[in-house]
Design a protein around this motif. Sequence first.
Motif, PDB file in Angstrom:
ATOM      1  N   ASN A  67       0.710  -1.119   0.154  1.00  0.00           N
ATOM      2  CA  ASN A  67       0.067  -0.075   0.158  1.00  0.00           C
ATOM      3  C   ASN A  67       0.828   1.361  -0.040  1.00  0.00           C
ATOM      4  OD1 ASN A  67      -1.976   2.242   1.759  1.00  0.00           O
ATOM      5  ND2 ASN A  67      -3.049   0.900   0.421  1.00  0.00           N
ATOM      6  N   ALA A  68       0.618   2.118  -0.982  1.00  0.00           N
ATOM      7  CA  ALA A  68       1.486   3.407  -1.003  1.00  0.00           C
ATOM      8  C   ALA A  68       0.728   4.401  -1.421  1.00  0.00           C
ATOM      9  CB  ALA A  68       2.602   3.046  -2.082  1.00  0.00           C
ATOM     10  N   VAL A  69       1.005   5.737  -0.872  1.00  0.00           N
ATOM     11  CA  VAL A  69       0.360   6.844  -1.171  1.00  0.00           C
ATOM     12  C   VAL A  69       1.213   7.627  -1.963  1.00  0.00           C
ATOM     13  CG1 VAL A  69      -1.259   6.936   0.870  1.00  0.00           C
ATOM     14  CG2 VAL A  69       1.201   8.023   1.064  1.00  0.00           C
ATOM     15  N   ALA A  70       0.822   8.411  -2.996  1.00  0.00           N
ATOM     16  CA  ALA A  70       1.584   9.127  -3.946  1.00  0.00           C
ATOM     17  C   ALA A  70       0.695   9.848  -4.858  1.00  0.00           C
ATOM     18  CB  ALA A  70       2.625   7.990  -4.768  1.00  0.00           C
ATOM     19  N   TYR A  71       1.100  11.130  -5.361  1.00  0.00           N
ATOM     20  CA  TYR A  71       0.610  11.858  -6.490  1.00  0.00           C
ATOM     21  C   TYR A  71       1.739  12.278  -7.329  1.00  0.00           C
ATOM     22  CZ  TYR A  71      -2.888  14.514  -8.692  1.00  0.00           C
ATOM     23  OH  TYR A  71      -3.713  14.883  -9.588  1.00  0.00           O
ATOM     24  N   PRO A  72       1.478  11.929  -8.506  1.00  0.00           N
ATOM     25  CA  PRO A  72       0.634  11.196  -9.361  1.00  0.00           C
ATOM     26  C   PRO A  72       0.561   9.948  -8.831  1.00  0.00           C
ATOM     27  CG  PRO A  72       1.868  12.386 -10.951  1.00  0.00           C
ATOM     28  CD  PRO A  72       2.635  12.660  -9.683  1.00  0.00           C
ATOM     29  N   LEU A  73      -0.517   8.944  -9.224  1.00  0.00           N
ATOM     30  CA  LEU A  73      -0.671   7.491  -8.781  1.00  0.00           C
ATOM     31  C   LEU A  73       0.452   6.949  -9.090  1.00  0.00           C
ATOM     32  CD1 LEU A  73      -4.469   6.912  -9.624  1.00  0.00           C
ATOM     33  CD2 LEU A  73      -3.443   7.405  -7.554  1.00  0.00           C
ATOM     34  N   PRO A  74       0.851   5.954  -8.069  1.00  0.00           N
ATOM     35  CA  PRO A  74       2.165   5.031  -8.406  1.00  0.00           C
ATOM     36  C   PRO A  74       1.916   3.718  -9.299  1.00  0.00           C
ATOM     37  CG  PRO A  74       1.122   4.402  -6.124  1.00  0.00           C
ATOM     38  CD  PRO A  74       0.383   5.560  -6.682  1.00  0.00           C
TER      39      PRO A  74
END
Length: 464
Positions: free
Chosen positions: A249-256
């Motif tokens: 599970n990862a949070v990122a922007y732009p999406l990973p």
Amino acid sequence: MWWQLTVTLVIGLSCAVWSQDENAEPSLDIMARSTPYEVGETKAIFCKLINLEDGDWLNPAGDVVGTRSAKNKRIFVEKKKEVSGLLMPLIINKMEITDSGNWTCRSGDLAETIYILVGRKVVMKARETQYGNEGKTARFDCEPDGFPEPVVQWYKPDRQPIEEHDKKYVVHTKGRNRQLEIKNVNHMDTGEYVCKVTQKTLSHYTDKTVTFIVNHSPVIVNPETQEENTASTEEVFTLLDRVKNLTCNAVAYPLPDFKWTKHKNGYDYEEIKDDTVAYSEGGLTSVLQLRVFNESYLGQYKCTASNTHGHKFIIFDVRLGNKPNPPDVFAVVESNSSSISFNVTCSSCLLGRLDQGYSDPQNLAVTGYKIQLTMKPTEAKPDDWDAALTFSFDIEDVEDTIFTPTNLTSSSVFHARACSVNQAGESEWFYLEGDAVTSLGITQTPASIQHLYVIAAFLFSLYY
């Protein structure tokens, strides 16, 4: 006629109320109270004179307000002789903020003053979206244009107010702008920031919401708590011939983008591209569904999340663990119309909470139980466990052995089974002796359920 008498009485009463008493003391009364008005309103403020020949209205500068004329079209005074006295309405058309102040009705030595406040309610754009970059500074504007000057308060995404001494968040005053500055932006700063504006004297409130999106490199987080996982390796235990889900599970922007590889001795030696990898709808989770056919499937599996701003990885070290023993106690404690409470224990198991991290592969602690309920077949058919309701419970306190499936249908008869759960997997099923029953709304214990069966049998015998 009776109606003529009524009209006469009403007219007489009216004359009695409104006729001026010539012996009364001269008096002057503004027939309004101080209250805020809004820009653009038109108001008539009456001043009543008793036994006084004439009077005037004075503006806040002390000048006499004239009667209506080509010069006085917006603010003027009208004088009307009434039976009860002299009425002097002050007419203010399309009020302006500069009309605020003390206005005085005067006649000779008699005078009365009313304070008029003309305000302008704040109107702002309700929502906007802004983007920021990791490590940079972000600034949000809140420019409430109103009078009296409003009180402004910024709130963080957790709904807590931003205090003056906060080092991360700073509010700058630039004219009427209350600009929020966020220093050293990171992924935790993503969210909605609210500028709340209050004008107490006008009983007015409004706000502006800024949705802030931070462009940042991926951060590996715990799937349940969403807190950052700073460990590069995570131990995972499994059983042979079982499916083990490895959740990245990862949070990122732009999406990973996610990439799974087999990892050994510090190197990635094989990328996994088959249909055993699943993704969440939101694009922030990738799950490797690992079928452990034999011990050759054990080892390290690396998940790498990347976007245009960078990448992060986590390595899952998959090892064999012990299969837990099944529960040795599984019994109904009580039930009502929508839930059934069970006593579930495993006296031969090491018990513990999931967050206590028991990691002896040969003696992993049981950290919870799984309970399944299936409707009792109406005929001589096997139980349909594929259609069973499944409830998973974590152990919060090893002394607490009561677990309650809820949201069940009333007046239902179930067959039930339970199993123990540890970090490696699940035990064999332990089946409940007898039935588990929900009622029509009366709290039941096993004894009371038996009494209901006896009563039902007795009524059945009487009927037939």
